[in-house]
Design a protein around this motif. Structure first.
Motif, short mmCIF file in Angstrom:
data_model
loop_
_atom_site.label_atom_id
_atom_site.label_comp_id
_atom_site.label_asym_id
_atom_site.label_seq_id
_atom_site.Cartn_x
_atom_site.Cartn_y
_atom_site.Cartn_z
N TRP A 200 34.32 41.39 39.31
CA TRP A 200 35.40 41.32 40.31
C TRP A 200 36.45 40.42 40.02
O TRP A 200 37.59 40.54 40.15
N GLU A 201 36.00 39.35 39.54
CA GLU A 201 36.82 38.04 39.58
C GLU A 201 37.83 38.22 38.29
O GLU A 201 38.93 38.21 38.15
N ARG A 202 36.91 39.08 37.05
CA ARG A 202 37.91 39.07 35.91
C ARG A 202 38.80 40.32 36.24
O ARG A 202 39.68 40.40 35.70
N SER A 203 38.27 41.39 36.94
CA SER A 203 39.33 42.41 37.04
C SER A 203 40.60 41.95 37.74
O SER A 203 41.60 42.47 38.09
N HIS A 204 40.44 40.65 38.58
CA HIS A 204 41.53 40.14 39.32
C HIS A 204 42.36 39.02 38.48
O HIS A 204 43.02 38.55 38.97
N GLU A 205 41.92 38.54 37.73
CA GLU A 205 42.45 37.60 36.65
C GLU A 205 43.89 37.38 36.59
O GLU A 205 44.55 36.49 36.64
N PHE A 206 44.30 38.51 35.98
CA PHE A 206 45.66 38.70 35.47
C PHE A 206 46.80 39.23 36.59
O PHE A 206 47.76 39.79 36.24
N ARG A 207 46.34 39.23 37.87
CA ARG A 207 47.16 39.92 38.77
C ARG A 207 48.06 38.79 39.37
O ARG A 207 47.75 37.50 39.46
#
Ligand code: FES
Ligand code: FES
Length: 168
Positions: free
Chosen positions: A161-168
């Motif tokens: 979940w953290e990886r999928s939100h890193e570049f937002r």
């Protein structure tokens, strides 16, 4: 007279022609040479033949093959094809398996539990494994292994979940 059935087995489509009195256990072991589901009591008592059918554990010795038409069946072969599932890692590391006869069924019962409850209590795990008898390791280490796997899976989900939100 034989009947045709179609189902998914570990994400592969299967079409078979089966006798109406053939059990799921016999179909897996004798017709498909998939022997991870073990044959022991054949009365629904030991859990050695446990597989997952549409997300729910069943005793394959009590299920007729014709009733899996349209269903998704998971056996232990669905886990660890590329990397070991956390349940397999912790069963190995904690020596939660000795002869291994009960282990496929026990791990599948644990997987079905963790698929629906990501943060089980010790009591939840004991209840989830209640249908799986072990004649040599006992139950302390398997319960510890399932709790450790649940923790790993929660950590993996959090990191994902953290990886999928890193570049937002
Ligand atoms: S062999 Fe099916 S429950 Fe024992
Ligand atoms: S590890 Fe031998 S029966 Fe469970």
């Amino acid at each position: 007279m034989k009947q045709e059935i179609r189902f998914r087995l570990n994400s592969q489509d299967v079409t078979m022609s089966v006798e109406p009195n053939l059990t799921l256990l016999d179909m897996l072991r004798e017709e498909l040479q998939m022997t991870s589901a073990k044959r022991s009591c054949e009365q629904g008592e030991c859990g050695a033949c446990t597989v997952i059918m549409d997300g729910i554990t069943v005793n394959a010795c009590l299920v007729l093959a014709i009733s899996v038409d349209g269903a998704h069946i998971e056996t232990i072969e669905s886990l660890g094809a590329t990397t070991l599932h956390p349940l397999q890692v912790h069963f190995k590391d904690l020596a939660a398996s000795q002869c291994g006869f009960c282990t496929p069924g026990m791990i599948l019962s644990a997987k079905a539990l963790l698929d629906r409850n990501t943060d089980p209590t010790e009591e939840d795990v004991k209840e989830g494994l209640a249908g799986n008898m072990c004649r040599c390791t006992g139950y302390v280490k398997p319960v510890q292994a399932v709790l450790a796997a649940a923790k790993d899976l929660r950590e993996q989900a959090k990191q994902g979940w953290e990886r999928s939100h890193e570049f937002r």
